[in-house]
Structure formats: C-alpha cells, structure tokens
Design an enzyme around this catalytic site. Structure first.
Site, mmCIF file in Angstrom:
data_model
loop_
_atom_site.group_PDB
_atom_site.id
_atom_site.type_symbol
_atom_site.label_atom_id
_atom_site.label_comp_id
_atom_site.label_asym_id
_atom_site.label_seq_id
_atom_site.Cartn_x
_atom_site.Cartn_y
_atom_site.Cartn_z
ATOM 1 N N SER A 1 0.810 -1.470 -0.038
ATOM 2 C CA SER A 1 -0.130 0.010 0.588
ATOM 3 C C SER A 1 0.697 1.252 0.147
ATOM 4 O O SER A 1 1.813 1.523 -1.017
ATOM 5 C CB SER A 1 -1.507 -0.441 0.767
ATOM 6 N N GLU B 1 -13.922 12.166 -8.395
ATOM 7 C CA GLU B 1 -13.282 13.333 -9.210
ATOM 8 C C GLU B 1 -12.737 12.846 -10.497
ATOM 9 O O GLU B 1 -12.169 13.480 -11.355
ATOM 10 C CB GLU B 1 -13.127 14.138 -8.921
ATOM 11 N N HIS C 1 -4.654 -0.205 -3.374
ATOM 12 C CA HIS C 1 -5.727 -0.853 -3.799
ATOM 13 C C HIS C 1 -6.786 -0.443 -5.094
ATOM 14 O O HIS C 1 -7.796 -0.095 -5.045
ATOM 15 C CB HIS C 1 -6.653 -0.309 -2.792
#
Length: 287
Positions: free
Chosen positions: A143, A161, A185
């Site tokens: 991550s 967005e 992710h």
C-alpha cells in the site's frame, strides 16, 4: 535506465494501514503466497528482515502483526524499526539494522510519512546504495509502502472526481524506481482516473495500478513479474497523441487519446525499458 542489482516488491495492500478507527482489526492483509515470495527473494527463513511501520498510525500493532506473520513462515530474524522522526532515522541502531538486513519491508498507511521521515536521511541513502549494488537485497512495501517507491509519488486524490484535472495530488517519493508511478487498492477503489492524470502530468513515466493481494517482483530495475491473486493495470503514455493536462484549469475534464493500457495477472511479465509484455499462454493452467 541504470541497472539495479537488488529487488523491489511493491504490493497493492488490502486494507488501509495507519488510518481508520478499526485499523487494528484489518491487519491481516498479505496472503501467505506474497509474503512467502518476499521471504524467498530475501534468501529464505534465515534472512534478516527489518519491518518499518513508519506510515502507520498504529506502528506497534502493525509491527507485531508482521512479527507473527513472518514467524508463521519460519523466519528467525525479524525486527521492527519504529521510525517516527528524521532523528530516529539517523540513530546508530537504525543504521546498523539497515546495513545488516537482507530485506526491508515498509507497511501501509500514509506514504507521505515515509518520505517526510526517511527521505533524504542516511538510512535512505544506505537503502538506495544497497539496492543499486547488492544482488539479493530486497525492499518490499504494501500500500503506502509500495507507493513511496516512486520518485513522482501519488500522495492522495479523489476517485469520485476521476478524469478531472486536480483529482490527483503528487509528492516526492523515495525514488527507488523513478520510471514508475504506483497506485494501490487500485481496482477496489476505482483509481483509474487519478492514475491517468498522474501519467498525463509525467508522460515519460509508466503508471502501475496494483490491485489488493497483488504485487510485483521487479528485478534489476528492468523487468517485473506479477504475483498474487489479483491484477495490475499498466498505463503507458508514450504514444499519447492528445494530452491537454498542462493547459487545463483545475476542475476541468481532461482529454487523453492513445493511452496504452495493459491488464496483467499472475505470472505475466513486463519489460520497463522496452515496454514489452510477456503473458502466460492462454492454454496455461490457472495457478
């Protein structure tokens, strides 16, 4: 592209580390397959592994989780290096651990913590020197720990967005592999748009979107192999015929044409220098 003798293993993570009210309950984030590959690339169960949970808001808990996970795989020499400031990164004890380790493992959390507290320090330099010069030396990260490996590092941004200029925020990473921009992710959080904007900003670089429970083994800084149960998305902007990122105002929809995208999974390989893809034959059995 400069030849690197060491190995990088960026991993897409599973749950956030370092943020979230219930983080302590979401620490079982690397399947044994990926973690065992980290161990084998580092030299096996006798390898000296140093875990750095700097990115996390609960470093002690994350550190304990790693100790338990590596112990289950039979590892004998695992230590947690809890760096919470640049001063910690300059301590003689920290320097000795980094000099002696076969593998450095960065946890998840907030990638800016890694670069703010470790970037530019002596242990950062030692890691870089060893990665460039020592065969068998491994730097792994999940991550945030994966994202910090980039030079041009994604530090945040909105998935909702997507494809709007300003949806991605960039920061300076550790620069272990300057040719790549990592996002993690990736599938689960719909981060296609922000990685697209990242490569629009830096069209000479490759974007790599890592799904959860999925990673790369990058050898010599030149070629990577996909590992784990998910997929990765490669964003290659070298043939972009239209890219209006530089002229747009923030909040404006972007236009990009001829962005090359590859979807790769376990066992597939990609040459960073030549952009050549090597995929498993269709008739290969699923592993």
């Amino acid at each position: 592209m400069q030849m690197k003798k060491g190995t990088l293993i960026p991993i897409g993570g599973n749950e956030d580390k370092g943020t979230g009210e219930h983080e302590i309950h979401t620490l079982d984030f690397i399947c044994e397959g990926i973690l065992s590959r980290v161990v084998s690339e580092s030299g096996g169960v006798d390898a000296k592994i140093v875990v750095i949970p700097t990115a996390s808001s609960i470093p002690k808990e994350v550190g304990r989780n790693y100790l338990e996970a590596f112990a289950k795989l039979g590892c004998k020499y695992v230590e947690v290096l809890d760096i919470r400031s640049t001063k910690d990164a300059e301590k003689a004890s920290a320097i000795d651990l980094i000099k002696d380790a076969n593998c450095i493992m960065f946890s998840g959390g907030n990638q800016k913590k890694i670069t703010d507290k470790i970037g530019g320090t002596l242990i950062h330099k030692i890691m870089m020197d060893r990665y460039e010069s020592e065969t068998g030396f491994v730097i792994a990260g999940t991550s945030a720990g994966a994202m910090a490996m980039s030079e041009e590092m994604i530090s945040g941004g909105s998935s909702t967005e997507a494809f709007i200029k300003g949806a991605v925020r960039m920061y300076k990473g550790l620069g272990l592999i300057p040719e790549l921009i990592f996002d993690t992710h990736f599938i689960q959080r719909g981060r296609f748009g922000r990685q697209s904007e990242a490569v629009a900003k830096f069209p000479n670089l490759l974007g790599i979107g890592l799904a959860e429970d999925t990673g790369l083994v990058i050898k010599n800084g030149k070629e990577f192999e996909v590992i784990g149960s998910g997929m990765i998305i490669v964003f290659d902007p070298q043939k972009l015929s239209h890219n209006n990122e530089k002229i747009l105002k923030e909040g404006t929809p972007m236009t990009m044409t001829n962005l090359t995208v590859h979807v790769l999974s376990n066992g597939d390989r990609f040459n960073i220098a030549t952009r050549e893809v090597k995929v498993l034959p269709i008739e290969s059995p699923f592993v």
